[in-house]
Write an enzyme that holds these catalytic residues in place. Sequence first.
Site, PDB file in Angstrom:
ATOM      1  N   CYS A 166       2.129   1.285  13.407  1.00  0.00           N
ATOM      2  CA  CYS A 166       3.834   2.146  12.695  1.00  0.00           C
ATOM      3  C   CYS A 166       4.022   3.458  13.670  1.00  0.00           C
ATOM      4  O   CYS A 166       5.280   3.799  13.986  1.00  0.00           O
ATOM      5  CB  CYS A 166       3.583   2.609  11.610  1.00  0.00           C
ATOM      6  SG  CYS A 166       2.115   1.713  10.124  1.00  0.00           S
ATOM      7  N   GLY A 203       0.603  -1.455   0.021  1.00  0.00           N
ATOM      8  CA  GLY A 203      -0.285  -0.060  -0.471  1.00  0.00           C
ATOM      9  C   GLY A 203       0.831   1.268  -0.014  1.00  0.00           C
ATOM     10  O   GLY A 203       1.041   2.215  -0.691  1.00  0.00           O
ATOM     11  N   THR A 204       2.267   1.555   0.794  1.00  0.00           N
ATOM     12  CA  THR A 204       3.097   2.857   1.053  1.00  0.00           C
ATOM     13  C   THR A 204       3.105   2.701  -0.995  1.00  0.00           C
ATOM     14  O   THR A 204       2.987   3.324  -1.118  1.00  0.00           O
ATOM     15  CB  THR A 204       4.235   2.066   1.824  1.00  0.00           C
ATOM     16  OG1 THR A 204       3.417   1.998   3.104  1.00  0.00           O
ATOM     17  CG2 THR A 204       5.122   3.375   1.718  1.00  0.00           C
ATOM     18  N   ASN A 250      -7.400   4.337  10.080  1.00  0.00           N
ATOM     19  CA  ASN A 250      -7.168   3.104  10.101  1.00  0.00           C
ATOM     20  C   ASN A 250      -6.722   2.594  12.052  1.00  0.00           C
ATOM     21  O   ASN A 250      -7.078   2.405  12.176  1.00  0.00           O
ATOM     22  CB  ASN A 250      -5.045   2.711  10.065  1.00  0.00           C
ATOM     23  CG  ASN A 250      -4.142   3.871   9.976  1.00  0.00           C
ATOM     24  OD1 ASN A 250      -4.695   4.709   9.197  1.00  0.00           O
ATOM     25  ND2 ASN A 250      -3.144   3.674  10.837  1.00  0.00           N
ATOM     26  N   THR A 276       9.478  -8.102 -12.946  1.00  0.00           N
ATOM     27  CA  THR A 276       8.940  -8.912 -12.424  1.00  0.00           C
ATOM     28  C   THR A 276       7.897  -9.233 -11.473  1.00  0.00           C
ATOM     29  O   THR A 276       8.408  -9.402  -9.787  1.00  0.00           O
ATOM     30  CB  THR A 276       9.853 -10.942 -12.831  1.00  0.00           C
ATOM     31  OG1 THR A 276      10.288 -10.222 -13.823  1.00  0.00           O
ATOM     32  CG2 THR A 276       9.040 -11.743 -12.572  1.00  0.00           C
ATOM     33  N   SER A 290      -4.098  -2.399  -0.064  1.00  0.00           N
ATOM     34  CA  SER A 290      -2.944  -3.321   0.249  1.00  0.00           C
ATOM     35  C   SER A 290      -3.595  -5.552   0.709  1.00  0.00           C
ATOM     36  O   SER A 290      -4.636  -4.981   1.348  1.00  0.00           O
ATOM     37  CB  SER A 290      -1.830  -3.217   1.963  1.00  0.00           C
ATOM     38  OG  SER A 290      -1.269  -3.842   2.297  1.00  0.00           O
ATOM     39  N   GLY A 291      -2.529  -6.283  -0.125  1.00  0.00           N
ATOM     40  CA  GLY A 291      -2.993  -7.511   0.455  1.00  0.00           C
ATOM     41  C   GLY A 291      -3.000  -7.881   1.879  1.00  0.00           C
ATOM     42  O   GLY A 291      -4.232  -8.108   2.055  1.00  0.00           O
ATOM     43  N   HIS A 292      -2.368  -7.482   2.624  1.00  0.00           N
ATOM     44  CA  HIS A 292      -2.344  -8.228   4.562  1.00  0.00           C
ATOM     45  C   HIS A 292      -2.990  -7.556   4.934  1.00  0.00           C
ATOM     46  O   HIS A 292      -3.375  -7.771   6.446  1.00  0.00           O
ATOM     47  CB  HIS A 292      -0.476  -7.971   5.150  1.00  0.00           C
ATOM     48  CG  HIS A 292      -0.274  -6.860   5.446  1.00  0.00           C
ATOM     49  ND1 HIS A 292      -0.326  -6.657   6.277  1.00  0.00           N
ATOM     50  CD2 HIS A 292      -0.065  -5.383   3.867  1.00  0.00           C
ATOM     51  CE1 HIS A 292       0.034  -4.611   6.511  1.00  0.00           C
ATOM     52  NE2 HIS A 292       0.642  -4.847   5.041  1.00  0.00           N
ATOM     53  N   GLN A 305      -7.727   0.783   3.748  1.00  0.00           N
ATOM     54  CA  GLN A 305      -8.588   0.183   5.154  1.00  0.00           C
ATOM     55  C   GLN A 305     -10.106  -0.249   5.022  1.00  0.00           C
ATOM     56  O   GLN A 305     -11.154  -0.713   5.368  1.00  0.00           O
ATOM     57  CB  GLN A 305      -8.291   0.853   6.725  1.00  0.00           C
ATOM     58  CG  GLN A 305      -7.552   1.542   6.731  1.00  0.00           C
ATOM     59  CD  GLN A 305      -7.371  -0.265   7.956  1.00  0.00           C
ATOM     60  OE1 GLN A 305      -7.288  -1.020   8.062  1.00  0.00           O
ATOM     61  NE2 GLN A 305      -5.947  -0.635   8.283  1.00  0.00           N
TER      62      GLN A 305
HETATM   63  C1  LIG Z   1      -1.384  -0.320   5.938  1.00  0.00           C
HETATM   64  C2  LIG Z   1      -1.903   0.717   5.546  1.00  0.00           C
HETATM   65  C3  LIG Z   1      -1.218   1.356   4.427  1.00  0.00           C
HETATM   66  C4  LIG Z   1       0.068   0.394   4.579  1.00  0.00           C
HETATM   67  O1  LIG Z   1      -0.179  -0.321   3.687  1.00  0.00           O
HETATM   68  P1  LIG Z   1       1.680  -1.617   3.525  1.00  0.00           P
HETATM   69  O2  LIG Z   1       1.037  -2.499   2.647  1.00  0.00           O
HETATM   70  O3  LIG Z   1       1.407  -2.170   4.892  1.00  0.00           O
HETATM   71  O4  LIG Z   1       2.517  -0.703   2.696  1.00  0.00           O
HETATM   72  C5  LIG Z   1      -1.258   2.617   4.332  1.00  0.00           C
HETATM   73  N1  LIG Z   1      -2.601   3.043   4.254  1.00  0.00           N
HETATM   74  C6  LIG Z   1      -3.207   2.244   5.512  1.00  0.00           C
HETATM   75  C7  LIG Z   1      -4.416   3.241   5.716  1.00  0.00           C
HETATM   76  C8  LIG Z   1      -3.517   1.135   5.985  1.00  0.00           C
HETATM   77  O5  LIG Z   1      -3.873   0.788   7.009  1.00  0.00           O
END
Ligand SMILES: *Cc1c(COP(=O)(O)O)cnc(C)c1O
Length: 395
Positions: free
Chosen positions: A336, A83-84, A162, A248, A210-212, A190
């Site tokens: 973070c 996501g970053t 978040n 890749t 973001s996947g996680h 989020q």
């Molecule tokens: C977790 C998060 C990110 C960052 O995503 P990553 O995949 O960990 O880099 C960015 N924005 C929000 C609102 C998040 O909660």
Amino acid sequence: MVCALCQNHMKTSELIYLDNNATTRVDPAVVDEMLPYLTELYGNPSSGYRFGQQVGKALDKARERVAHLIGCEPGEVIFTSCGTESTNAAINSALLMDRDRQHIVTTRVEHSATLKHCETLAKQGHEVTWLGVDEKGQIDLHELEKAIRPDTAIVTVMWANNETGVLFPIHEIAEIVRKKHVLFHTDAVQAVGKIPLNLAESKINFLSLSGHKLHCPKGVGVLYVNKRTKFAPYLIGGGQENGKRAGTQNVPSIVALGKACEVAGHNLHHEKTVVRKLRDEFEKGVLTQIEGAHVNGDTEHRLPNTSNLAFEGIDSEGALMLLDQNHICCSSGSACTTGSVHASHVLKAMGLSDERARASLRFSFSRFNTHAEVEKALEIMPKVIGKLRRIAMAA
Ligand SMILES: *Cc1c(COP(=O)(O)O)cnc(C)c1O
């Protein structure tokens, strides 16, 4: 087989994981889907022979699944590393588009992926307008409109916060920005998978996910770039991702993200009903059992899974330690910034005192939480808060 290390691992069976805005458990169905791409299906998706093409087709399928969840076209989905990266890439692209547009508009409550990047850009000479929020965590749309200037390159506003779960009226904001002929990016990390999003009906140029945060492994994300929006790549090299992001592709993780998006789509109703019920049950339980507890932020426009609570007379750092001893994972501020002595920038921007901001905890739920976990957490919470208050009184 006994692994010496495993003896130190937390038994996840006793863990009550209420920190799903920090990261989420990987869905077993997602693991199943990605495994063949870690073993026998290792071809390069850009190779012309069938062994590579087969992998290329898996990328196409993942792209379609992501597009389906967010209501866009597959060609508008760029896979990234997180996501970053997506957030940084959207802002950088806008700044590269027009030398005469170097001003950025954002809010004071963004995730550090946006916040720190904009702070760095400000140090490098870019002008940044930081929009404040009211006590509910909402921005003023008139103020936003007035902040947009002829030299504004991009407006970037998160979809869901978040820390508090507060939702911004993103479609309305996108309309305002479009009328001023300025690019608009939203950090929807989020929001995706928790509330329905339909980009086909919106004026959004860029969106990050973001996947996680949606039951996929860490280290994979997406930047949506509207097909009519020009994009200047951040990573330059091979022609992957339609020339928009060289390197890749991380095939197993992208396949995983596709599956995670498919499952998330099926579970949107579940988020709105079951997950929301777990959150509400927990929140109501805490508020009725514990005196001097308050909800932080707009409860009307809020994600279904998040509860940010302040407890008078406690310090969140101590609370996290005691809760950890009781196998409850939650957080103070965002993951973070945990470990730093600063009170949450989000709660501070909402006008909360330092004291109340430092007495706040975030609980975030997912479809992997159970009613039994909520009941157990509701037994532990009053004991922990009571103990912390007794310690504080004695000191
Ligand atoms: C977790 C998060 C990110 C960052 O995503 P990553 O995949 O960990 O880099 C960015 N924005 C929000 C609102 C998040 O909660």
